[in-house]
Write a protein that holds these residues in place. Structure first.
Motif, PDB file in Angstrom:
ATOM      1  N   GLY A 181       0.828  -1.217   0.000  1.00  0.00           N
ATOM      2  CA  GLY A 181       0.000   0.000   0.000  1.00  0.00           C
ATOM      3  C   GLY A 181       0.851   1.251   0.000  1.00  0.00           C
ATOM      4  N   ARG A 182       1.913   1.237   0.808  1.00  0.00           N
ATOM      5  CA  ARG A 182       2.784   2.418   0.875  1.00  0.00           C
ATOM      6  C   ARG A 182       3.530   2.610  -0.440  1.00  0.00           C
ATOM      7  NH1 ARG A 182       5.867   1.552   5.596  1.00  0.00           N
ATOM      8  NH2 ARG A 182       7.589   0.727   4.369  1.00  0.00           N
ATOM      9  N   LYS A 197       2.404   1.926  -3.413  1.00  0.00           N
ATOM     10  CA  LYS A 197       1.440   2.546  -4.346  1.00  0.00           C
ATOM     11  C   LYS A 197       1.271   4.030  -4.029  1.00  0.00           C
ATOM     12  CE  LYS A 197      -1.175  -1.606  -5.538  1.00  0.00           C
ATOM     13  NZ  LYS A 197      -2.380  -2.389  -5.386  1.00  0.00           N
ATOM     14  N   THR A 198       1.160   4.350  -2.741  1.00  0.00           N
ATOM     15  CA  THR A 198       1.002   5.756  -2.328  1.00  0.00           C
ATOM     16  C   THR A 198       2.230   6.571  -2.729  1.00  0.00           C
ATOM     17  OG1 THR A 198      -0.311   5.036  -0.434  1.00  0.00           O
ATOM     18  CG2 THR A 198       0.547   7.274  -0.356  1.00  0.00           C
ATOM     19  N   MET A 199       3.420   6.013  -2.473  1.00  0.00           N
ATOM     20  CA  MET A 199       4.648   6.749  -2.779  1.00  0.00           C
ATOM     21  C   MET A 199       4.857   6.910  -4.284  1.00  0.00           C
ATOM     22  SD  MET A 199       5.848   7.919  -0.075  1.00  0.00           S
ATOM     23  CE  MET A 199       7.323   8.646  -0.779  1.00  0.00           C
ATOM     24  N   ILE A 237       2.492   7.266  -6.458  1.00  0.00           N
ATOM     25  CA  ILE A 237       1.584   8.364  -6.849  1.00  0.00           C
ATOM     26  C   ILE A 237       2.189   9.701  -6.405  1.00  0.00           C
ATOM     27  CG2 ILE A 237      -0.696   9.407  -6.442  1.00  0.00           C
ATOM     28  CD1 ILE A 237      -1.773   6.491  -6.176  1.00  0.00           C
ATOM     29  N   ALA A 238       2.761   9.716  -5.197  1.00  0.00           N
ATOM     30  CA  ALA A 238       3.380  10.949  -4.672  1.00  0.00           C
ATOM     31  C   ALA A 238       4.510  11.426  -5.589  1.00  0.00           C
ATOM     32  CB  ALA A 238       3.913  10.708  -3.259  1.00  0.00           C
ATOM     33  N   PRO A 261       2.979   4.742 -10.974  1.00  0.00           N
ATOM     34  CA  PRO A 261       1.769   4.168 -10.353  1.00  0.00           C
ATOM     35  C   PRO A 261       1.200   2.997 -11.149  1.00  0.00           C
ATOM     36  CG  PRO A 261       1.617   6.569 -10.434  1.00  0.00           C
ATOM     37  CD  PRO A 261       2.795   6.172 -11.272  1.00  0.00           C
TER      38      PRO A 261
END
Lengths: 105, 151
Positions: free
Chosen positions: B36-37, B39-41, B43-44, B102
């Motif tokens: 999950g992290r 994927k978040t990173m 996108i960031a 992503p």
């Protein structure tokens, strides 16, 4: 063999193709200031803005196009080959751009 | 105001590189727990790059002409002729690479070694090209400064 999903394969290939396309466009527009560069400038007010829009649009369209190919299963490419394709394309594009301005400057 | 725009461009560019290094380390240690992290990173990194690109692009299109004139008349004309010309086009590849992250992160990186390897190569390219762009930006700034000091 491990596989990657169809959007990764398709947009990965699109990334490699559009990188080369962008580098080639740099050379073409700079060598054709009166026609291509002027045309690109007329479209958005600045050739660089047109260049960016064109490449991002090409990336999206080629990516979705490849994802729909092969009866909707997407591009069939081995992950190792895709990595080689992306790395070679990005390095080559960088060398084309840097080399061109090094010689032109 | 123009300085704030330029500083925001540099800030988001640097944050993008730092986030990419973070992402590289997370992908190296990919497992079910940090998926999950990752994927978040990813996108960031893409969002930070787009912010740096759009803000820098606005500054380049609206304000750079004055700096360009100063650079070309100064002792470091190559700051524009090579570094700026190269940077403004190579950065488009950086934009594509970060936008792809992503998408590549949508695979299960904890289980899929091939997808993990692909992510590592792409993030590695983002960090290296990002650092090259940052260095080019510094040379362009010094080119402007040298031109102003001469005049």
């Amino acid at each position: 063999m491990e596989t990657i999903n169809k959007y990764t394969a398709s947009f990965g290939a699109s990334l490699a193709i559009t990188s080369i396309l962008s580098a080639v466009l740099v050379v073409i527009k700079e060598l054709s200031e009166d026609k291509i560069l002027a045309f690109m400038k007329n479209l958005t007010g600045h050739h660089w803005a047109t260049h960016g829009l064109f490449i991002v649009l090409a990336f999206v369209l080629i990516g979705f196009g490849l994802a729909k190919s092969n009866n909707g299963q997407g591009l069939n490419i081995a992950p190792g080959r895709l990595i080689t394709f992306i790395v070679c394309a990005v390095v080559l594009s960088g060398l084309i751009i840097a080399g061109f301005y090094l010689l032109a400057g | 105001m123009t300085e704030v725009i330029l500083m925001a461009h540099v800030l988001f560019g640097m944050l993008c590189i730092i986030a990419a290094v973070w992402l590289f380390v997370d992908v190296l240690n990919a497992n079910e727990g940090n998926q999950g992290r990752i994927k978040t990173m990813s996108i960031a990194v893409a969002v930070l790059m787009w912010l740096a690109y759009l803000i820098g692009g606005y500054w380049y299109l609206v304000f750079y002409a004055a700096d360009k004139a100063v650079i070309l008349k100064g002792p470091w004309p190559f700051a524009h002729k090579f570094f700026m010309e190269m940077k403004e086009h190579v950065v488009i590849m950086l934009l594509l690479l970060t936008t792809f992250l992503p998408i590549a992160a949508s695979n299960n990186l904890g289980r899929n070694k091939a997808a993990r390897k692909l992510m590592l190569w792409v993030v590695g390219l983002v960090v290296l090209i990002g650092l090259a762009m940052d260095g080019s930006g510094a040379i362009i700034s010094i080119g402007t400064k040298a031109g102003l000091m001469k005049g």
